[in-house]
Design an enzyme around this catalytic site. Sequence first.
Site, PDB file in Angstrom:
ATOM      1  N   ASP A  74      17.171 -43.018  58.705  1.00 39.55           N
ATOM      2  CA  ASP A  74      16.987 -43.747  57.305  1.00 39.55           C
ATOM      3  C   ASP A  74      16.683 -45.251  57.574  1.00 39.55           C
ATOM      4  O   ASP A  74      16.677 -45.912  58.705  1.00 39.55           O
ATOM      5  CB  ASP A  74      17.819 -43.447  56.343  1.00 39.55           C
ATOM      6  CG  ASP A  74      17.485 -43.649  54.790  1.00 39.55           C
ATOM      7  OD1 ASP A  74      16.710 -44.561  54.543  1.00 39.55           O
ATOM      8  OD2 ASP A  74      17.819 -42.402  54.188  1.00 39.55           O
ATOM      9  N   GLY A  93      15.271 -46.867  60.993  1.00 36.15           N
ATOM     10  CA  GLY A  93      14.081 -46.563  61.416  1.00 36.15           C
ATOM     11  C   GLY A  93      13.021 -46.446  59.879  1.00 36.15           C
ATOM     12  O   GLY A  93      13.507 -46.168  58.874  1.00 36.15           O
ATOM     13  N   ASP A  94      11.793 -46.750  60.273  1.00 31.95           N
ATOM     14  CA  ASP A  94      11.068 -46.317  59.182  1.00 31.95           C
ATOM     15  C   ASP A  94      10.274 -45.155  59.553  1.00 31.95           C
ATOM     16  O   ASP A  94       9.263 -45.000  60.320  1.00 31.95           O
ATOM     17  CB  ASP A  94      10.139 -47.649  58.713  1.00 31.95           C
ATOM     18  CG  ASP A  94       9.083 -47.344  57.436  1.00 31.95           C
ATOM     19  OD1 ASP A  94       8.669 -46.302  57.344  1.00 31.95           O
ATOM     20  OD2 ASP A  94       8.783 -48.366  57.128  1.00 31.95           O
ATOM     21  N   PHE A  95      10.349 -44.094  58.686  1.00 35.07           N
ATOM     22  CA  PHE A  95       9.644 -42.688  59.011  1.00 35.07           C
ATOM     23  C   PHE A  95       7.981 -43.017  58.897  1.00 35.07           C
ATOM     24  O   PHE A  95       7.377 -42.050  59.478  1.00 35.07           O
ATOM     25  CB  PHE A  95      10.082 -41.391  58.658  1.00 35.07           C
ATOM     26  CG  PHE A  95      10.314 -41.564  57.010  1.00 35.07           C
ATOM     27  CD1 PHE A  95       9.267 -41.877  56.188  1.00 35.07           C
ATOM     28  CD2 PHE A  95      11.501 -41.062  56.527  1.00 35.07           C
ATOM     29  CE1 PHE A  95       9.554 -41.564  54.905  1.00 35.07           C
ATOM     30  CE2 PHE A  95      11.623 -40.953  55.070  1.00 35.07           C
ATOM     31  CZ  PHE A  95      10.874 -41.293  54.366  1.00 35.07           C
ATOM     32  N   ARG A 143      14.666 -33.830  49.737  1.00 38.32           N
ATOM     33  CA  ARG A 143      14.374 -34.812  48.688  1.00 38.32           C
ATOM     34  C   ARG A 143      13.379 -35.717  49.179  1.00 38.32           C
ATOM     35  O   ARG A 143      13.712 -36.859  48.677  1.00 38.32           O
ATOM     36  CB  ARG A 143      15.450 -34.997  47.743  1.00 38.32           C
ATOM     37  CG  ARG A 143      15.989 -34.073  47.225  1.00 38.32           C
ATOM     38  CD  ARG A 143      17.102 -34.562  46.031  1.00 38.32           C
ATOM     39  NE  ARG A 143      18.355 -35.123  46.874  1.00 38.32           N
ATOM     40  CZ  ARG A 143      19.322 -35.733  46.448  1.00 38.32           C
ATOM     41  NH1 ARG A 143      18.975 -36.179  45.064  1.00 38.32           N
ATOM     42  NH2 ARG A 143      20.030 -36.207  46.809  1.00 38.32           N
ATOM     43  N   ASP A 160       0.786  -1.127   0.015  1.00 41.25           N
ATOM     44  CA  ASP A 160      -0.075  -0.016  -0.066  1.00 41.25           C
ATOM     45  C   ASP A 160       0.747   1.297  -0.025  1.00 41.25           C
ATOM     46  O   ASP A 160       1.925   1.058   0.652  1.00 41.25           O
ATOM     47  CB  ASP A 160      -0.873   0.147   1.258  1.00 41.25           C
ATOM     48  CG  ASP A 160      -2.017   0.850   1.013  1.00 41.25           C
ATOM     49  OD1 ASP A 160      -2.265   1.567  -0.213  1.00 41.25           O
ATOM     50  OD2 ASP A 160      -2.809   1.303   2.066  1.00 41.25           O
TER      51      ASP A 160
HETATM   52  C1  LIG Z   1      15.393 -39.501  47.461  1.00 39.07           C
HETATM   53  S1  LIG Z   1      16.316 -39.988  48.870  1.00 39.07           S
HETATM   54  C2  LIG Z   1      16.938 -38.351  49.448  1.00 39.07           C
HETATM   55  C3  LIG Z   1      18.297 -38.715  50.373  1.00 39.07           C
HETATM   56  C4  LIG Z   1      18.587 -37.254  51.126  1.00 39.07           C
HETATM   57  N1  LIG Z   1      17.647 -37.031  51.980  1.00 39.07           N
HETATM   58  C5  LIG Z   1      19.297 -36.405  50.140  1.00 39.07           C
HETATM   59  O1  LIG Z   1      18.440 -35.292  49.947  1.00 39.07           O
HETATM   60  O2  LIG Z   1      20.382 -36.679  49.644  1.00 39.07           O
HETATM   61  C6  LIG Z   1      15.240 -40.456  49.758  1.00 39.07           C
HETATM   62  C7  LIG Z   1      15.663 -41.290  51.207  1.00 39.07           C
HETATM   63  O3  LIG Z   1      14.436 -41.522  51.789  1.00 39.07           O
HETATM   64  C8  LIG Z   1      14.749 -42.863  52.339  1.00 39.07           C
HETATM   65  N2  LIG Z   1      13.274 -43.401  52.713  1.00 39.07           N
HETATM   66  C9  LIG Z   1      12.489 -44.064  51.950  1.00 39.07           C
HETATM   67  N3  LIG Z   1      11.657 -44.252  52.757  1.00 39.07           N
HETATM   68  C10 LIG Z   1      11.942 -44.370  53.833  1.00 39.07           C
HETATM   69  C11 LIG Z   1      11.188 -44.892  55.053  1.00 39.07           C
HETATM   70  N4  LIG Z   1      10.029 -45.436  54.927  1.00 39.07           N
HETATM   71  N5  LIG Z   1      11.725 -44.417  56.368  1.00 39.07           N
HETATM   72  C12 LIG Z   1      12.891 -43.794  56.283  1.00 39.07           C
HETATM   73  N6  LIG Z   1      13.541 -43.546  55.273  1.00 39.07           N
HETATM   74  C13 LIG Z   1      13.075 -43.974  54.019  1.00 39.07           C
HETATM   75  C14 LIG Z   1      15.453 -43.319  51.413  1.00 39.07           C
HETATM   76  O4  LIG Z   1      16.277 -44.823  52.026  1.00 39.07           O
HETATM   77  C15 LIG Z   1      16.382 -42.474  50.953  1.00 39.07           C
HETATM   78  O5  LIG Z   1      17.635 -42.307  51.460  1.00 39.07           O
END
Ligand SMILES: C[S@@+](CC[C@H](N)C(=O)[O-])C[C@H]1O[C@@H](n2cnc3c(N)ncnc32)[C@H](O)[C@@H]1O
Length: 564
Positions: free
Chosen positions: A431, A456-458, A473, A45
Site C-alpha cells: 500500500d 509503494g504506489d501500484f 475493493r 356484466d
Molecule cells: C478502498 S481501500 C481497500 C482496502 C483493502 N483492500 C480492503 O479491502 O479492505 C483502497 C486501498 O487502496 C490503497 N491505494 C490507493 N491508491 C494506491 C496506490 N496508488 N498504490 C497503492 N495503494 C493504493 C489505499 O491506500 C487503500 O488502502
Amino acid sequence: MVLMNPVISKLTGKLVVLASASPRRLEILTNVKHLKTPDIVIGADTVVTVDGLILEKPVDKQDAYRMLSRLSGKEHSVFTGVAIILCHEKEEIDYQVIDFYEETKVKFADLSDDLLWEYINSGEPMDKAGGYGIQALGGMLVEYVHGDFLNVVGFPLNQFCKKLGLIFSPPGSLTHNSVPWTLVNNLSKCSENGEDEPQGTSDPAAPDLTSRGTMQMQNVRENETEDGKEKLSKMIELMDGFKASKVLFTASKLHVFDVLRSSKTGELQAEDVAQEIKASMKGTERLLEACVSLGLLQRTGKEYANTAMSRHFLLSDGPLSLQGYIQHCNELVWPLFTHLETAVREGTNQHEKAFGKSSDNLFQDAYYSRHEVKLRFMKAMHSIAKVSGRDVATAFDLSKYKTACDLGGCTGAMAYEFAKAHPGLSVTMFDLPEVIEMSGHFRPHDADDRVSFVAGDFFKDELPKADVYILARILHDWSDEKVHILLSKIAKACNPGCCVLVSEIFLDEDRKGPSRGLLQALSMTEGRQRSASEYSLLLKSHGFTTAQVKHTHNLLDAILCVAE
Ligand SMILES: C[S@@+](CC[C@H](N)C(=O)[O-])C[C@H]1O[C@@H](n2cnc3c(N)ncnc32)[C@H](O)[C@@H]1O
C-alpha cells in the site's frame, strides 16, 4: 338501502361513471346515491349459464324460445362480474381495478310452450341475456332464487357495498382475500348500442383495462390492500432511511452501545445513559427509544440493553465491530450525500462542496491529508475487511500457490485472513507509504509472521512478485483507463498459471442491484461499480482467463482469473 347508506355514501361527492348502459344498473345505483366528482368508474356484466353453456341475448324470437325452453324446469346460474375502477389523474392516468363477481342460482318452473310464447311475444326477452328479466314479466317464470336477487337483475348491490366498505374503510380492516384481483377482462363497458342488458354476455370488444400500454397500472388507493400496505411501508422505510442511519451513527458516536455494555448488568435506565454520554435526558430517551424501534437496543421496563446484533457489530472493540465504517459513513459519506442533487446534476463528486477542498487524488487529497481522517478511513476499511475477509479468503482453493500480494491492502486485515485460511501462503501487503506507516495500529495480537508489509504506489512502482495478486475493493475506485494501467503491471509481473483475485461488490449483470453497490456508486469520484462479467472482460484483455466467480452472500464477492 338505509343500511347501505353509510357505505354507499362514500361515493358522495365523487363523479361515478357507470360503465354500462343498463337502465336497471343505473336505477339500482342512482337510487342509493348522488354523484359529483370524477374519480370512479363502475363496470358490470351479467351472464346466464346452464348445462355448461353461456346464454347470450336472443337474436330473434326463435332464439329466445330455444333459450327459455332450455332453462325451463332447471336451475341455472346468473353471474355478474363487477369492476370498480378508481381513477386518479396526475401526470398520467393511474387507476386501480377492484373486481369481483356474484353468482345467484335461479330455478325456472316447468314452462308450457304457450306461456313461453306469450312471454316472448311481450318483447321483454329480446334485450336480455338468457332471454328473461326477473324484475318484470320474467318473474313469473321463476320458481326460486338462491342468492342476491339484484344480481339477477344485473347488479349485485350487496357485495358491491361490501367492496366499497373495504375500499374506503380505514387501513387495518382489510384482508387480502377480500378483494379478488382476477376477474378484470370480462368487465362491462360503456355500451355503444344503447341498451346494455343484465344477464348478458361480456363484449369481446370491451376495453381490456389491464393491458392499456399508455396508462400506468398503479393503485390510487393501494394503501388499502395488503399488497398496497406493503408498498406503502417500503416507501416509508425509504423515506425514513436517512433518519434510521443517523440514529445509528449518533448512538455510535455517543458510545451508547459501549456504555450499556460497560454497566455491571449490561442494562441501564435512560437517565444513567444520559449521564454517561453527557447528553440531555429528553434527547437521550428519544434516541434510546428510536434505537429500540430499530432493533439496536432492547428495553425491559425502564432498563435498556444491547441486542445481540449490537453486541455483534456495534461494540468498539468487538472482533466484527463496524464502528470504523459507521464513523466513516457519518463523517464522510453523509456530507457527500447531502450534495447528491448537485452530484447528479453535475455528474461529479462533491468532495469540494462538502469539505471545502478539491480531491484530484481521492486517497492522497481526501483520505490521507490529515492524520485523523486517515485513521478514520483505515478503521473503516479495517472493519469491512474483518467482516467480509474470511469469506473472500476462503472463496477459492489456493492451496497450490505459495505467495500472494494484497495490493492496496490498507491495514492488512484481508492479508491476515488469507494467511489464516491458507496455511501454505505467505502474503505481502502492499500500500502507499502513508498507509504502511500506520498499519502497525491494526496488527492483530496473534499476528502471523507470514504477512509482510511493503510500501509503494501500484500505478508507478514495481510490484512485489507473487503467485496470487489480490485486489480487494481496489478496482471500483478507478476508471477503466487506470484499471488497465494497474492490470497491465500485474500481467507483467505474473507468470503463466499465476492468478488475480478481484473482490468487489459485483453488480447484477442487468445492473438492477444490489442496491448497496449502486448506492455507493453515487458518491464515487472517478471509479465505477462493475458486474462480474465486466471485471472478467477487463482481466481477459490482459491475458487472464476467468476460472471462477463466487458470490459470497457477504459484503464482497470474488472472481479468480488465471494468467494464460
Ligand atoms: C478502498 S481501500 C481497500 C482496502 C483493502 N483492500 C480492503 O479491502 O479492505 C483502497 C486501498 O487502496 C490503497 N491505494 C490507493 N491508491 C494506491 C496506490 N496508488 N498504490 C497503492 N495503494 C493504493 C489505499 O491506500 C487503500 O488502502
